[in-house]
Enzyme design. Structure first.
Site, short mmCIF file in Angstrom:
data_model
loop_
_atom_site.label_atom_id
_atom_site.label_comp_id
_atom_site.label_asym_id
_atom_site.label_seq_id
_atom_site.Cartn_x
_atom_site.Cartn_y
_atom_site.Cartn_z
N ASP A 61 88.11 -27.19 -52.46
CA ASP A 61 87.45 -26.11 -53.18
C ASP A 61 86.95 -26.50 -54.56
O ASP A 61 87.37 -27.51 -55.14
CB ASP A 61 88.43 -24.95 -53.38
CG ASP A 61 89.53 -25.31 -54.41
OD1 ASP A 61 90.18 -26.36 -54.25
OD2 ASP A 61 89.68 -24.55 -55.39
N LYS A 69 96.22 -25.60 -50.42
CA LYS A 69 95.48 -25.10 -49.29
C LYS A 69 94.51 -26.16 -48.79
O LYS A 69 93.97 -26.07 -47.68
CB LYS A 69 94.66 -23.86 -49.69
CG LYS A 69 95.47 -22.77 -50.34
CD LYS A 69 94.49 -21.71 -50.91
CE LYS A 69 95.23 -20.78 -51.82
NZ LYS A 69 94.28 -19.93 -52.60
N VAL A 79 84.35 -33.51 -55.04
CA VAL A 79 83.91 -33.18 -53.68
C VAL A 79 84.39 -31.78 -53.27
O VAL A 79 85.43 -31.31 -53.73
CB VAL A 79 84.38 -34.23 -52.65
CG1 VAL A 79 83.70 -35.57 -52.89
CG2 VAL A 79 85.90 -34.40 -52.67
N GLU A 90 97.63 -34.65 -46.79
CA GLU A 90 96.99 -34.19 -48.03
C GLU A 90 95.49 -34.40 -47.94
O GLU A 90 95.00 -35.29 -47.25
CB GLU A 90 97.61 -34.98 -49.20
CG GLU A 90 97.03 -34.74 -50.57
CD GLU A 90 97.12 -33.31 -51.09
OE1 GLU A 90 96.82 -32.37 -50.34
OE2 GLU A 90 97.47 -33.14 -52.28
N LYS A 119 90.54 -41.34 -54.33
CA LYS A 119 89.66 -41.77 -55.43
C LYS A 119 90.40 -42.83 -56.23
O LYS A 119 91.02 -42.52 -57.25
CB LYS A 119 89.37 -40.60 -56.37
CG LYS A 119 88.53 -39.48 -55.84
CD LYS A 119 88.26 -38.48 -56.98
CE LYS A 119 87.67 -37.19 -56.49
NZ LYS A 119 87.62 -36.14 -57.54
N GLU A 179 93.78 -37.95 -56.32
CA GLU A 179 92.96 -38.23 -57.49
C GLU A 179 93.83 -39.00 -58.50
O GLU A 179 93.90 -40.22 -58.43
CB GLU A 179 92.35 -36.96 -58.07
CG GLU A 179 91.31 -37.31 -59.13
CD GLU A 179 90.55 -36.10 -59.63
OE1 GLU A 179 89.40 -35.92 -59.21
OE2 GLU A 179 91.11 -35.37 -60.47
P1 IMP Z 1 95.94 -35.38 -58.16
O1 IMP Z 1 97.25 -34.70 -58.45
O2 IMP Z 1 95.17 -35.65 -59.41
O3 IMP Z 1 96.08 -36.62 -57.31
O4 IMP Z 1 95.05 -34.35 -57.40
C1 IMP Z 1 95.26 -33.99 -56.12
C2 IMP Z 1 94.81 -32.57 -55.83
O5 IMP Z 1 93.71 -32.17 -56.65
C3 IMP Z 1 94.31 -32.50 -54.42
O6 IMP Z 1 95.33 -32.00 -53.61
C4 IMP Z 1 93.14 -31.55 -54.48
O7 IMP Z 1 93.55 -30.25 -54.16
C5 IMP Z 1 92.68 -31.59 -55.91
N1 IMP Z 1 91.46 -32.42 -56.07
C6 IMP Z 1 91.37 -33.66 -56.60
N2 IMP Z 1 90.11 -34.12 -56.59
C7 IMP Z 1 89.38 -33.14 -55.99
C8 IMP Z 1 87.98 -33.02 -55.64
O8 IMP Z 1 87.13 -33.91 -55.87
N3 IMP Z 1 87.62 -31.86 -55.03
C9 IMP Z 1 88.49 -30.86 -54.75
N4 IMP Z 1 89.79 -30.93 -55.04
C10 IMP Z 1 90.24 -32.06 -55.67
MG MG Z 2 95.32 -30.07 -52.65
#
Ligand code: IMP
Ligand code: MG
Length: 177
Positions: free
Chosen positions: A158, A42, A152, A98, A130, A102
């Site tokens: 969220d 979302k 964040v 997106e 990040k 992260e």
């Molecule tokens: P990844 O799979 O670790 O790259 O994370 C990506 C997903 O995690 C994003 O689509 C976000 O929904 C969530 N996410 C990662 N970091 C944050 C943050 O700092 N705040 C809120 N959601 C985050």
């Molecule tokens: Mg997301």
């Protein structure tokens, strides 16, 4: 300052200026293509709704995927597809929209699923990134801002499903984590 916030990271003006210039770049790059924006639910809904208004081409469609991997502020590691694309994308130039990269696991997984459907092309547009947190080599073709290693919230993002409605992007107070 609201007590759940450590700081405001990006104001509404910061965001809208950057989104406008991303929209210009995308408009330019996709003028002669069949653009399909795939928004990842979302977190990217506010970004999508502002970005698509800045994309000034007629051949622009929108679809959604929903994946979940997060509980609280930590990635659960396992990613679940809650909603997949259900149309034929073999004639589409797909641009994934997106909120934030992260670890990179989410985008890596989503990109694989979309690639298996053989789109004409596939690129990634992420509002935030990040880089310190990457665990996989995922690169956004269009990127709004770099973010330090902090959690964040706001502008769609969220913490336990709350704060998505903030119009700016803030850093969550550590006391809440
Ligand atoms: P990844 O799979 O670790 O790259 O994370 C990506 C997903 O995690 C994003 O689509 C976000 O929904 C969530 N996410 C990662 N970091 C944050 C943050 O700092 N705040 C809120 N959601 C985050
Ligand atoms: Mg997301």
């Amino acid at each position: 300052m609201m007590d759940f916030l450590e700081d405001v990271f990006l104001t509404q003006n910061d965001i809208s200026d950057r989104v406008k210039s991303l929209g210009k770049e995308i408009t330019n790059d996709y003028k002669d293509k069949n653009l399909l924006l795939v928004s990842i639910l979302k977190g990217s809904i506010l970004f999508l709704s502002d970005l698509m208004r800045e994309i000034k081409i007629n051949n622009c469609e929108v679809d959604f995927m929903c994946v979940s991997s997060y509980v609280g502020t930590k990635s659960g590691g396992t990613i679940k597809v809650l909603k997949d694309l259900n149309t034929d994308i073999s004639n589409s130039d797909v641009l994934i929209v997106e909120d934030i990269i992260e670890s990179g696991y989410t985008l890596n997984y989503v990109s694989k699923i979309i690639n298996d459907k053989n789109p004409k092309s596939l690129k990634i547009c992420a509002l935030l990134d990040k880089p310190e947190c990457h665990k996989l080599d995922v690169k956004a073709d269009y990127r709004g801002f770099e973010v330090p290693n902090k959690f964040v919230i706001g502008y769609g993002m969220d913490y336990n499903e709350k704060y998505r409605n903030l119009p700016f992007i803030g850093i969550l107070n550590r006391r809440y984590i």
